[in-house]
Enzyme design. Structure first.
Site, PDB file in Angstrom:
ATOM      1  N   LEU A  76       0.865  -1.194   0.000  1.00 51.11           N
ATOM      2  CA  LEU A  76       0.000   0.000   0.000  1.00 51.11           C
ATOM      3  C   LEU A  76       0.893   1.234   0.000  1.00 51.11           C
ATOM      4  CD1 LEU A  76      -2.555  -1.213   2.715  1.00 51.11           C
ATOM      5  CD2 LEU A  76      -2.539  -1.675   0.245  1.00 51.11           C
ATOM      6  N   GLY A 100       8.024   1.807  -1.532  1.00 58.73           N
ATOM      7  CA  GLY A 100       7.163   0.744  -2.057  1.00 58.73           C
ATOM      8  C   GLY A 100       7.747   0.079  -3.290  1.00 58.73           C
ATOM      9  N   LYS A 132       6.239   5.777  10.877  1.00 57.54           N
ATOM     10  CA  LYS A 132       6.602   6.197  12.241  1.00 57.54           C
ATOM     11  C   LYS A 132       5.612   7.189  12.834  1.00 57.54           C
ATOM     12  CE  LYS A 132       9.914   9.092   9.872  1.00 57.54           C
ATOM     13  NZ  LYS A 132      10.041   8.437   8.568  1.00 57.54           N
ATOM     14  N   VAL A 191      12.057   2.921  12.308  1.00 56.68           N
ATOM     15  CA  VAL A 191      13.154   3.595  13.009  1.00 56.68           C
ATOM     16  C   VAL A 191      14.498   3.115  12.472  1.00 56.68           C
ATOM     17  CG1 VAL A 191      14.202   4.106  15.261  1.00 56.68           C
ATOM     18  CG2 VAL A 191      11.759   3.605  15.128  1.00 56.68           C
ATOM     19  N   ASP A 217      10.595  14.351  13.390  1.00 58.74           N
ATOM     20  CA  ASP A 217      10.867  13.013  12.863  1.00 58.74           C
ATOM     21  C   ASP A 217      11.613  12.176  13.908  1.00 58.74           C
ATOM     22  OD1 ASP A 217      11.321  11.079  10.489  1.00 58.74           O
ATOM     23  OD2 ASP A 217      13.361  11.505  11.172  1.00 58.74           O
ATOM     24  N   LYS A 240      10.411   8.631  16.205  1.00 57.25           N
ATOM     25  CA  LYS A 240      11.216   7.405  16.325  1.00 57.25           C
ATOM     26  C   LYS A 240      11.570   7.124  17.775  1.00 57.25           C
ATOM     27  CE  LYS A 240      13.074   8.205  11.690  1.00 57.25           C
ATOM     28  NZ  LYS A 240      14.167   8.898  10.960  1.00 57.25           N
TER      29      LYS A 240
END
Lengths: 416, 416
Positions: A6, A12, A97, A122, A191, A195
């Site tokens: 997805l 992907g 995340k 992570v 960000d 994590k």
């Protein structure tokens, strides 16, 4: 084992490519073929390696998919979709995340005895989830210190080695594709915080969300801070830090002065590293690329192989029994601090500052005055002995009001 | 889960202690109590934390033991005992790298669908077995480079930072308890070779034994080599190296000149580190303490927790399907070399050496002559471009016969 992907962007498409190209080693590892059957994309792609659809329902309604790989980005929409998949008792692998930073306990609850892999969320290719959850499982984790954002580490490394200013380093990072056009999510620490929250769940069962913890970015760091760091054998890194104190855990993301001889201080460029100290094994450090399509695919596929091997018995986050640390109040953080003050260069200023520090219970560990930059201003640098966050914050408010201080006083935490 | 500990020395007693002291986190991780029920020791110990017996049969005959932890040392005797346990369909956890270096495939065959944990056999507290077997499982492993022996790394670090000679560094290591009274197993590379063979089974399905691979120790390294390394931005480390070349893999343990900017070059003291390059994720590095009771206990207990979680489905070594690299012939190793030659300081010597190198197809990359140490001898240092091992070995034989060369020419491999 048949999988649906997805989200068919950089990661992907790398997952599909790696599954096809490395099929021999993957099959040897788990005794099965792992076949990417279909992918969801925003629009149809020619030359895609596997069939593409733009209709999520077309994928969710199929009953020949064994595992779903969620690489969509966003928070609410993927959470709804993943919830739906878990309710249908299908395993999920996700690199998301942000979704985990907000909904990891809801997801663990839904996953129950289902596999839910999130190694890719992570540290990119560093298998830090597995290391912390399984490899170090016998230890009480005393601390986690991570360079969790490659963009920020690239910028700080460039400022340090090339002697350039923040915005020039950011510009180079953008030109090299290491920073986004809007870099705020990376350079403001969000960000890294996502994590760190994931790691803190595995280590401590901590239920905090991003807005609960201390997050500061790197955009106020100047070449003067780099100058001080060099003089005093420090290196500046954006660290995500988790540390236990009695029965609580403190969590914070901020630029940090660290002793340059520490292994984590030696991690330069876009690389990530996580240093974990356990009560049995002392300090370990794990180092590797933190981003990139193939790097992330390595983590996604390792989860798929574990699922194929049937080695994924949970718990999803880290604990089978109840085990939960509470978050330490930010004011109770107790550490050493670095201060940079631009002051009018006149008699009595230093003594006045020293007096204000003393009145606030803060004692000076080292002091440096940089040669004058213009006719009337000097920059003063201090480091303090360990003190409480609330005291240093209070001192900063007082300093800001002094007429001999120019601009905003700058503070950075020190980690030894 | 009830366990028996076979061998109650530094590690065995640490395992018992850690299981008792960290019982809360261990139970939270796996949802079970892990209870050390009895231990085998050479003689009875007062004040032991758990009941001790000196009679192995007394332990093997009990039917209330769920997992056996083998920490006896030796090769043949533990192999016989572990085989007996596996035949009774009981899981085993072992830290015995020597036994695994010789009998790992026999043990895998016996273990079949039984859990066999050996995390503690390589890298102490670094969960390098799990990382390589599960974390990096999607990758074709291009190379492994490890500082796998803390004793040797301590000695080389001390020679480098303190400018002392090998035997002085060894003496200090012995005084600090980092080296045994008979240190040959560590400093001659055997210990590192055992560990490298275990890693090479997981990465490559390689079936080699210690006597099949190139093993050289560090006792011929001098302060002159350290001098050259500093001048040319190298660091000297005892590395275990595995590298693929076409469908083969080369395995070697030897002192190595490495670029001082590499992360693994920055690993000092008794610490261990393993750098692994995979085709998807690039280079990762894993760093931590390589020895010590509690460090090793951390690894042993992580295996026990995996068994309690029922996350140990095998394969023991790394592959469910057949997957096997062959060992590259030693002569076909192709790398850069460093040479140290003590020569008579007279006209024509350098040109003669250059001529001999050229005749053997070896081309010089860099050259350094150290200021004269006595009236008649100089030390010459060369590095070569990449060449075959057999050519450099041949050159060394020829050089040794030259009357202007004093003593044995010394060669070290370079890793970039």
């Amino acid at each position: 084992m048949r999988i649906a992907i997805l989200g068919y962007g950089v990661v992907g498409s790398a997952v599909a490519k790696a599954l096809i190209e490395n099929d021999k080693i993957i099959r040897a590892r788990c005794g099965e073929n792992i076949i990417p059957v279909i992918a969801l994309a925003r629009k149809n792609k020619k030359n895609a390696l596997i069939p593409i659809t733009t209709n999520i329902d077309e994928i969710l309604q199929r009953d020949d998919i064994d595992v779903f790989v969620e690489l969509m980005g966003g928070i609410e929409i993927p959470f709804q979709i993943v919830s739906q998949i878990l309710k249908k008792k299908k395993p999920v692998v996700s690199a998301n995340k942000a979704m985990l930073a907000y909904y990891r306990y809801e997801l663990e609850n839904l996953a129950k005895n289902l596999a839910f892999g999130y190694e890719a969320s992570v540290g990119g290719g560093i298998p830090i989830i597995k290391i912390l959850k399984e490899g170090l499982s016998a230890n009480n984790i005393l601390s986690i210190k991570g360079i969790l954002n490659g963009t920020s580490n690239y910028i700080l490394s460039a400022m340090n080695t090339k002697g350039i200013q923040f915005y020039d380093a950011l510009k180079t990072a953008q030109e090299l594709g290491y920073a986004e056009a809007d870099p705020s999510f990376d350079i403001e620490g969000q960000d890294a915080a996502h994590k760190l929250l994931i790691l803190a769940s595995i280590a401590y069962g901590l239920r905090a969300k991003p807005e609960d913890i201390l997050i500061e970015g790197i955009s106020d760091i100047t070449s003067e801070d780099m100058y001080f760091a060099k003089e005093f054998d420090f290196t500046i890194k954006l660290l995500g830090i988790a540390k236990t104190k009695n029965s609580k855990v403190e969590l914070r993301v901020h630029p940090t002065m660290i002793n340059k001889d520490k292994m984590i201080a030696k991690v330069d460029g876009v690389m990530n590293a996580v240093s974990i100290t356990g009560d049995l094994l002392g300090e370990n450090l794990y180092y590797g690329a933190g981003a990139g399509g193939m790097t992330t695919a390595s983590a996604v596929i390792s989860d798929l192989i574990d699922i194929a091997r049937n080695e994924f018995k949970g718990p999803m986050l880290g604990f089978r029994n109840d085990f939960q640390f509470e978050l330490l109040n930010k004011d109770e953080i107790f550490t050493k601090y670095y201060l940079r003050l631009k002051v009018e260069d006149k008699v009595g200023v230093l003594s006045k500052i020293a007096q204000l520090m003393s009145e606030n219970g803060i004692s000076i560990d080292s002091f440096l005055q940089k040669p004058k930059q213009d006719e009337i201003h000097s920059t003063l640098f201090f480091t303090t002995h360990s003190t409480f966050e609330k005291d240093i914050k209070n001192l900063l408010l007082i300093l800001e009001k002094q007429d001999f201080i120019k601009g905003k006083p700058f503070m950075m935490r020190i980690e030894e």
